[in-house]
Write a protein that holds these residues in place. Structure first.
Motif, short mmCIF file in Angstrom:
data_model
loop_
_atom_site.label_atom_id
_atom_site.label_comp_id
_atom_site.label_asym_id
_atom_site.label_seq_id
_atom_site.Cartn_x
_atom_site.Cartn_y
_atom_site.Cartn_z
N UNK A 130 0.86 -1.19 0.00
CA UNK A 130 0.00 0.00 0.00
C UNK A 130 0.89 1.23 0.00
N UNK A 131 0.72 2.08 -0.99
CA UNK A 131 1.50 3.32 -1.05
C UNK A 131 0.54 4.49 -1.21
N UNK A 132 0.62 5.42 -0.28
CA UNK A 132 -0.23 6.60 -0.31
C UNK A 132 0.63 7.85 -0.43
N UNK A 133 0.22 8.76 -1.28
CA UNK A 133 0.81 10.09 -1.35
C UNK A 133 -0.25 11.08 -0.91
N UNK A 134 0.10 11.90 0.06
CA UNK A 134 -0.86 12.83 0.64
C UNK A 134 -0.46 14.26 0.33
N UNK A 135 -1.46 15.12 0.15
CA UNK A 135 -1.25 16.52 -0.17
C UNK A 135 -1.93 17.38 0.90
N UNK A 136 -1.21 18.39 1.36
CA UNK A 136 -1.76 19.32 2.33
C UNK A 136 -1.38 20.73 1.96
N UNK A 137 -1.87 21.69 2.72
CA UNK A 137 -1.50 23.08 2.47
C UNK A 137 -1.14 23.76 3.78
N UNK A 138 -0.22 24.71 3.67
CA UNK A 138 0.27 25.45 4.82
C UNK A 138 0.56 26.87 4.36
N UNK A 139 0.27 27.88 5.17
CA UNK A 139 0.58 29.26 4.75
C UNK A 139 2.04 29.40 4.38
N UNK A 140 2.31 30.10 3.29
CA UNK A 140 3.67 30.25 2.79
C UNK A 140 4.59 30.78 3.89
N UNK A 141 5.69 30.08 4.10
CA UNK A 141 6.68 30.49 5.09
C UNK A 141 6.38 30.06 6.50
N UNK A 142 5.26 29.35 6.75
CA UNK A 142 4.89 28.96 8.11
C UNK A 142 5.03 27.47 8.37
N UNK A 143 5.52 26.70 7.42
CA UNK A 143 5.66 25.26 7.62
C UNK A 143 6.64 24.97 8.75
N UNK A 144 6.33 23.96 9.56
CA UNK A 144 7.28 23.47 10.56
C UNK A 144 8.30 22.60 9.85
N UNK A 145 9.57 22.85 10.10
CA UNK A 145 10.65 22.14 9.42
C UNK A 145 11.58 21.48 10.43
N UNK A 146 12.35 20.53 9.95
CA UNK A 146 13.34 19.90 10.82
C UNK A 146 14.52 20.83 11.12
N UNK A 147 14.68 21.85 10.31
CA UNK A 147 15.89 22.67 10.37
C UNK A 147 15.77 23.90 11.27
N UNK A 148 14.69 24.02 12.05
CA UNK A 148 14.48 25.25 12.79
C UNK A 148 14.88 25.23 14.25
N UNK A 149 15.36 24.10 14.77
CA UNK A 149 15.73 24.03 16.20
C UNK A 149 16.91 24.92 16.49
N UNK A 150 16.89 25.58 17.66
CA UNK A 150 17.95 26.50 18.06
C UNK A 150 18.40 26.19 19.49
N UNK A 201 -1.84 23.65 15.49
CA UNK A 201 -1.77 24.56 16.64
C UNK A 201 -0.36 25.02 16.95
N UNK A 202 0.65 24.25 16.50
CA UNK A 202 2.04 24.59 16.78
C UNK A 202 2.65 25.54 15.75
N UNK A 203 1.92 25.85 14.68
CA UNK A 203 2.44 26.84 13.73
C UNK A 203 2.62 28.16 14.43
N UNK A 204 3.80 28.75 14.28
CA UNK A 204 4.10 30.00 14.95
C UNK A 204 4.52 29.84 16.39
N UNK A 205 4.52 28.60 16.90
CA UNK A 205 4.92 28.31 18.27
C UNK A 205 6.18 27.45 18.29
N UNK A 206 6.14 26.31 17.60
CA UNK A 206 7.30 25.41 17.56
C UNK A 206 8.34 25.95 16.58
N UNK A 207 9.59 25.64 16.87
CA UNK A 207 10.68 26.05 15.98
C UNK A 207 11.06 24.95 14.99
N UNK A 208 10.75 23.68 15.33
CA UNK A 208 11.01 22.56 14.43
C UNK A 208 10.09 21.41 14.84
N UNK A 209 9.95 20.44 13.95
CA UNK A 209 9.13 19.27 14.27
C UNK A 209 9.49 18.12 13.34
#
Length: 327
Positions: A130-150, A201-209
């Motif tokens: 079973x292979x699924x490809x999923x599509x979502x949307x996020x406000x431009x520039x607000x995605x949580x990324x792995x690269x944001x931890x400080x 809910x973590x958009x704008x709160x978390x620095x990475x995920x």
């Protein structure tokens, strides 16, 4: 959906065809057409589930349909993206109407809960895959990324850890637990809860995920590498997140609970970071999404992952290697 035989057309029409709103072509053309809303970016992820590797042959088909989509929605959650649509590529050893009916029911139940439409895919004969490809949307520039931890950020984890691994060990015959503990662990293994509401809910709160699929210690390493930082992880704080521990605290020793929490895999929870100033905002996001959040460590400037017990004593990292399909 692409097809090559009347039997396959019938399978698709009977079990995987419903009206589609998000693609003007519907779900029956060679491609689906998706467009994010103004000011949004598309978030796209794929996951594959292979019988014998990702799930047992005895799994309930409805649970498998749920899990197949859940593991993909978990990736969207880690990005802070709202689900929109998905495609399904399905290899089947034979056409089993009862199995397909239950599988599609489990799949669609979770899809409907998240407003996520099936817009295309493919079917073929072969070993169950079973292979699924999923599509979502996020406000431009607000995605949580792995690269944001400080450095200085707090390290958090959602929900519970290690339950799926505990169930797997029971199936393997390497662990014995009371029936009620096994039932709860098996439910988490076969029906994970994608933390989409928490991710939003973590958009704008978390620095990475990141979503936890291969084990906390290993998956956290991806965040540290992408962010160019290190971390100290409290293994005993993480071990408190194993649900079975609350049911049967004497079932395992401290080392056993740590192993489940840090190297178990198949959790599909979120590990995320946030500045100390956002501590209360993290708790508010967890409460608003109905998801527990536990602080389990801190991000540091010195590279590498340092694992300690509740007293701050170092524990060897090698004990908590993450799952690797080719390792």
């Amino acid at each position: 959906m692409a097809s090559s035989s009347s039997g396959e057309f019938d399978l698709i029409a009977r079990y995987f065809s419903r009206p589609v709103r998000r693609s003007p072509l519907g779900g029956g053309d060679d491609c689906a057409l998706l467009a994010p809303a103004a000011g949004m970016q598309l978030a796209v992820s794929s996951d594959m589930l292979v019988e014998g590797r990702h799930f047992l042959s005895t799994v309930d088909p409805a649970s498998l349909g749920h899990k197949a989509l859940a593991v993909n929605l978990s990736d969207l959650a880690a990005c802070g993206a709202k689900p929109l649509a998905f495609t399904l590529a399905l290899a089947l050893p034979a056409m089993d109407g009862d199995w397909l009916q239950r599988f599609s029911q489990g799949l669609y139940a979770l899809a409907d809960a998240h407003g996520c439409e099936l817009v295309g895919g493919d079917t073929t004969r072969g070993p169950l895959n079973i292979c699924i490809t999923v599509f979502g949307e996020v406000p431009a520039g607000q995605a949580l990324l792995r690269s944001g931890a400080r450095a200085g950020d707090e390290l958090w984890v959602s929900g519970t850890l290690g339950d799926a691994r505990l169930a797997l060990e029971v199936f393997r015959g390497t662990a014995q637990v009371p029936s009620e503990v096994f039932a709860a662990a098996r439910a988490r293994m076969e029906g994970p809860t994608p933390r989409v509401a928490l991710g939003l809910a973590l958009r704008g709160v978390a620095s990475s995920a990141i979503d936890l699929s291969d084990g906390l210690a290993g998956d956290l390493g991806h965040v540290l590498k992408a962010s160019g930082v290190g971390a100290t992880l409290d293994a005993d704080a993480a071990a408190q997140c194993v649900a079975a521990r609350a049911q049967q605290p004497a079932l395992l020793d401290a080392a056993g609970w740590r192993q489940l929490a840090l190297a178990g895999g198949d959790d599909y929870e979120l590990a995320f970071t946030a500045p100390p100033a956002a501590h209360e905002a993290v708790l508010a996001a967890a409460q608003a999404s109905g998801t527990a959040a536990t602080r389990i460590g801190r991000i540091e400037a010195e590279p590498g992952l340092r694992i300690v017990d509740g007293r701050g004593q170092a524990i060897a990292n090698e004990r908590f290697a993450s799952f690797d399909h080719f390792g």
